[in-house]
Design a protein around this motif. Structure first.
Motif, PDB file in Angstrom:
ATOM      1  N   VAL A 184      22.556  17.206   1.124  1.00 28.94           N
ATOM      2  CA  VAL A 184      21.941  17.511  -0.172  1.00 28.94           C
ATOM      3  C   VAL A 184      20.539  18.066   0.032  1.00 28.94           C
ATOM      4  O   VAL A 184      20.140  19.054  -0.608  1.00 28.94           O
ATOM      5  CB  VAL A 184      21.920  16.256  -1.081  1.00 28.94           C
ATOM      6  CG1 VAL A 184      21.026  16.454  -2.292  1.00 28.94           C
ATOM      7  CG2 VAL A 184      23.329  15.901  -1.501  1.00 28.94           C
ATOM      8  N   TRP A 185      19.777  17.468   0.924  1.00 29.52           N
ATOM      9  CA  TRP A 185      18.414  17.927   1.194  1.00 29.52           C
ATOM     10  C   TRP A 185      18.424  19.376   1.676  1.00 29.52           C
ATOM     11  O   TRP A 185      17.662  20.214   1.187  1.00 29.52           O
ATOM     12  CB  TRP A 185      17.762  17.028   2.244  1.00 29.52           C
ATOM     13  CG  TRP A 185      16.334  17.359   2.540  1.00 29.52           C
ATOM     14  CD1 TRP A 185      15.873  18.358   3.336  1.00 29.52           C
ATOM     15  CD2 TRP A 185      15.189  16.716   2.012  1.00 29.52           C
ATOM     16  NE1 TRP A 185      14.519  18.376   3.365  1.00 29.52           N
ATOM     17  CE2 TRP A 185      14.063  17.355   2.553  1.00 29.52           C
ATOM     18  CE3 TRP A 185      14.996  15.650   1.155  1.00 29.52           C
ATOM     19  CZ2 TRP A 185      12.770  16.978   2.258  1.00 29.52           C
ATOM     20  CZ3 TRP A 185      13.707  15.263   0.867  1.00 29.52           C
ATOM     21  CH2 TRP A 185      12.610  15.929   1.407  1.00 29.52           C
TER      22      TRP A 185
ATOM     23  N   TRP B 207      19.774  21.763  -1.117  1.00 29.51           N
ATOM     24  CA  TRP B 207      18.790  21.883  -2.202  1.00 29.51           C
ATOM     25  C   TRP B 207      17.637  22.787  -1.781  1.00 29.51           C
ATOM     26  O   TRP B 207      17.232  23.681  -2.531  1.00 29.51           O
ATOM     27  CB  TRP B 207      18.282  20.511  -2.603  1.00 29.51           C
ATOM     28  CG  TRP B 207      17.261  20.562  -3.698  1.00 29.51           C
ATOM     29  CD1 TRP B 207      15.906  20.566  -3.557  1.00 29.51           C
ATOM     30  CD2 TRP B 207      17.507  20.665  -5.090  1.00 29.51           C
ATOM     31  NE1 TRP B 207      15.293  20.645  -4.770  1.00 29.51           N
ATOM     32  CE2 TRP B 207      16.267  20.710  -5.737  1.00 29.51           C
ATOM     33  CE3 TRP B 207      18.665  20.726  -5.860  1.00 29.51           C
ATOM     34  CZ2 TRP B 207      16.134  20.807  -7.117  1.00 29.51           C
ATOM     35  CZ3 TRP B 207      18.536  20.801  -7.229  1.00 29.51           C
ATOM     36  CH2 TRP B 207      17.284  20.855  -7.846  1.00 29.51           C
ATOM     37  N   ASN B 208      17.102  22.547  -0.594  1.00 30.73           N
ATOM     38  CA  ASN B 208      15.943  23.319  -0.165  1.00 30.73           C
ATOM     39  C   ASN B 208      16.301  24.713   0.333  1.00 30.73           C
ATOM     40  O   ASN B 208      15.445  25.584   0.388  1.00 30.73           O
ATOM     41  CB  ASN B 208      15.167  22.551   0.901  1.00 30.73           C
ATOM     42  CG  ASN B 208      14.407  21.404   0.295  1.00 30.73           C
ATOM     43  OD1 ASN B 208      13.464  21.612  -0.461  1.00 30.73           O
ATOM     44  ND2 ASN B 208      14.829  20.187   0.590  1.00 30.73           N
TER      45      ASN B 208
ATOM     46  N   ALA C 251      17.921  26.262  -3.609  1.00 30.35           N
ATOM     47  CA  ALA C 251      17.145  26.130  -4.851  1.00 30.35           C
ATOM     48  C   ALA C 251      15.983  27.124  -4.828  1.00 30.35           C
ATOM     49  O   ALA C 251      15.502  27.523  -3.763  1.00 30.35           O
ATOM     50  CB  ALA C 251      16.615  24.711  -4.993  1.00 30.35           C
TER      51      ALA C 251
END
Length: 166
Positions: free
Chosen positions: A51-52, A55-56, A59
């Motif tokens: 997820v990290w 997301w980075n 996103a």
């Protein structure tokens, strides 16, 4: 100057050091170490990292955690590892202490069992020797049968000898 008396509790001393229960802390560290060694933890950690990273990576920059998001992820993982290692070592030390105590108890129980077996062996040997001096049922029966045969033989001889004379 106060005299230390054994029949009175000590006064509670205030200290700037925080007081903690080592046993409670040890139990907590074992629970954490036990969790760190599960597949559930690996799945959670993999999910968190995925997820990290996603997301980075996907996103917009305005919603990303940091201009350098993977450096912060490395810092988080390093921090987690720096706490996990001592907790695991503490849990291992506690387990080694429990194993040592259990081993000592097992050794003592083994020695007691060995002493009991040796005692019972001596008792059985003593009973065998005592029974060797006593007449057993089979021995007495055999001797009585032998005597009965001896009593019948002279009677049979007398009957046989008396029948020839008459």
């Amino acid at each position: 100057m106060a005299v230390n008396r054994l029949d009175q509790p000590r006064e509670i001393r205030r200290s700037i050091r925080p007081h903690y229960d080592p046993e409670a802390f040890g139990r907590l560290s074992e629970q954490i170490a036990r969790f760190l060694g599960t597949a559930r933890f690996l799945v959670y950690m993999t999910g968190f990292i995925a997820v990290w990273v996603l997301w980075n990576a996907l996103a917009p920059r305005s919603l990303a955690f940091d201009p350098y998001p993977f450096i912060f992820l490395t810092l988080i993982l390093s921090l987690q590892a720096s706490y996990a290692a001592p907790l695991i070592l503490l849990a291992q030390n506690r387990q080694a202490d429990r194993d040592r105590v259990q081993s000592e108890q097992d050794r003592m129980a083994g020695e007691r069992n060995q002493a009991e077996v040796e005692y019972l062996t001596r008792e059985i040997a003593g009973l065998r020797l005592a029974l060797g001096d006593l007449a057993t049922r089979d021995y007495i029966r055999g001797e009585l049968e032998h005597l009965l045969e001896e009593v019948r033989r002279p009677a049979a001889r007398e009957d046989g000898a008396g029948g020839q004379k008459g």
